[in-house]
Design a protein around this motif. Sequence first.
Motif, PDB file in Angstrom:
ATOM      1  N   GLY A 133      13.694  18.682   6.391  1.00 23.24           N
ATOM      2  CA  GLY A 133      12.417  18.216   6.146  1.00 23.24           C
ATOM      3  C   GLY A 133      10.952  18.505   6.292  1.00 23.24           C
ATOM      4  O   GLY A 133      11.297  20.168   6.257  1.00 23.24           O
ATOM      5  N   ILE A 134      10.909  18.714   5.302  1.00 28.28           N
ATOM      6  CA  ILE A 134       8.924  18.695   5.028  1.00 28.28           C
ATOM      7  C   ILE A 134       8.255  17.855   5.202  1.00 28.28           C
ATOM      8  O   ILE A 134       8.200  16.325   4.726  1.00 28.28           O
ATOM      9  CB  ILE A 134       8.800  19.580   3.631  1.00 28.28           C
ATOM     10  CG1 ILE A 134       9.915  20.603   3.873  1.00 28.28           C
ATOM     11  CG2 ILE A 134       7.539  20.099   3.828  1.00 28.28           C
ATOM     12  CD1 ILE A 134      10.318  22.110   4.261  1.00 28.28           C
ATOM     13  N   PHE A 135       6.842  17.987   5.795  1.00 33.18           N
ATOM     14  CA  PHE A 135       6.505  16.767   6.010  1.00 33.18           C
ATOM     15  C   PHE A 135       4.482  17.832   6.604  1.00 33.18           C
ATOM     16  O   PHE A 135       4.723  18.859   6.908  1.00 33.18           O
ATOM     17  CB  PHE A 135       7.093  15.901   7.648  1.00 33.18           C
ATOM     18  CG  PHE A 135       7.441  17.217   8.575  1.00 33.18           C
ATOM     19  CD1 PHE A 135       6.646  16.995   9.649  1.00 33.18           C
ATOM     20  CD2 PHE A 135       8.644  16.936   8.473  1.00 33.18           C
ATOM     21  CE1 PHE A 135       6.868  17.657  10.832  1.00 33.18           C
ATOM     22  CE2 PHE A 135       9.322  17.952   9.331  1.00 33.18           C
ATOM     23  CZ  PHE A 135       8.611  18.374  10.241  1.00 33.18           C
ATOM     24  N   ASP A 136       3.728  16.673   6.615  1.00 33.57           N
ATOM     25  CA  ASP A 136       2.279  16.620   6.637  1.00 33.57           C
ATOM     26  C   ASP A 136       1.851  17.171   8.767  1.00 33.57           C
ATOM     27  O   ASP A 136       0.917  17.724   9.031  1.00 33.57           O
ATOM     28  CB  ASP A 136       1.524  16.001   6.560  1.00 33.57           C
ATOM     29  CG  ASP A 136       1.515  15.928   5.168  1.00 33.57           C
ATOM     30  OD1 ASP A 136       1.570  16.868   4.183  1.00 33.57           O
ATOM     31  OD2 ASP A 136       1.096  15.162   4.157  1.00 33.57           O
ATOM     32  N   THR A 137       2.678  16.548   9.300  1.00 28.51           N
ATOM     33  CA  THR A 137       2.615  16.320  11.086  1.00 28.51           C
ATOM     34  C   THR A 137       3.204  17.515  11.631  1.00 28.51           C
ATOM     35  O   THR A 137       3.994  18.452  11.204  1.00 28.51           O
ATOM     36  CB  THR A 137       2.320  15.208  12.011  1.00 28.51           C
ATOM     37  OG1 THR A 137       4.090  15.316  11.375  1.00 28.51           O
ATOM     38  CG2 THR A 137       1.654  13.977  11.074  1.00 28.51           C
ATOM     39  N   ASP A 138       2.123  18.468  12.959  1.00 28.91           N
ATOM     40  CA  ASP A 138       3.282  19.173  13.198  1.00 28.91           C
ATOM     41  C   ASP A 138       4.810  18.596  13.985  1.00 28.91           C
ATOM     42  O   ASP A 138       4.966  17.802  14.017  1.00 28.91           O
ATOM     43  CB  ASP A 138       2.794  20.150  14.305  1.00 28.91           C
ATOM     44  CG  ASP A 138       2.019  18.664  15.244  1.00 28.91           C
ATOM     45  OD1 ASP A 138       3.147  18.356  16.217  1.00 28.91           O
ATOM     46  OD2 ASP A 138       0.809  19.090  16.027  1.00 28.91           O
TER      47      ASP A 138
END
Length: 177
Positions: free
Chosen positions: A90-95
């Motif tokens: 998964g690639i996402f914007d939050t830590d």
Amino acid sequence: MEIKPQMVAIPKDTGHLEQGKYGPVFPRTPACYGFTIIARVKPGRAEAVRAHGQTLVKALEEDPYLLAPLKLHYLRWVLFDDDTRFMYQGIFDTDFDKYTEDAVALFTKVGASTVFENLEGFPEDWQSNPEAFVRFVREHHCPSFIEYGEYPYVTSDEIKKALRIKGALSEMLDQLQ
């Protein structure tokens, strides 16, 4: 404003990284945040993994914004080694900590199971025990050592906004003709 592609090398030693609630906080990279886990599939559960994927596809057809709280860019599932191992990327914007807590809350709220339930060692009490969920993910995480972004550090919301602006400009130009 020109956006130049960027790449960073991530050191193998994470001892110097800031510690979050659930362990080291990996830095935001040009590809944003993300993780890859590789785990063994419980014997005979590969078809359940595939079926779970189809269930998620149907859920997204009914509610395209179901996974929006996760701020995902990409999600990739792979069964390999004769369906005995599973890769989740998964690639996402939050830590990591926020993504994990948001994922547990989201799936608990909608009463959905997680594909991870088909993996060896996954905690049965994951919905009430986010720490156990995180421990499983951390134990199976295969950190990247290089990450590249063609449009570095851009969030999914920024991409969607740019696409809406592009669409509006295109529509405006069409009306001028």
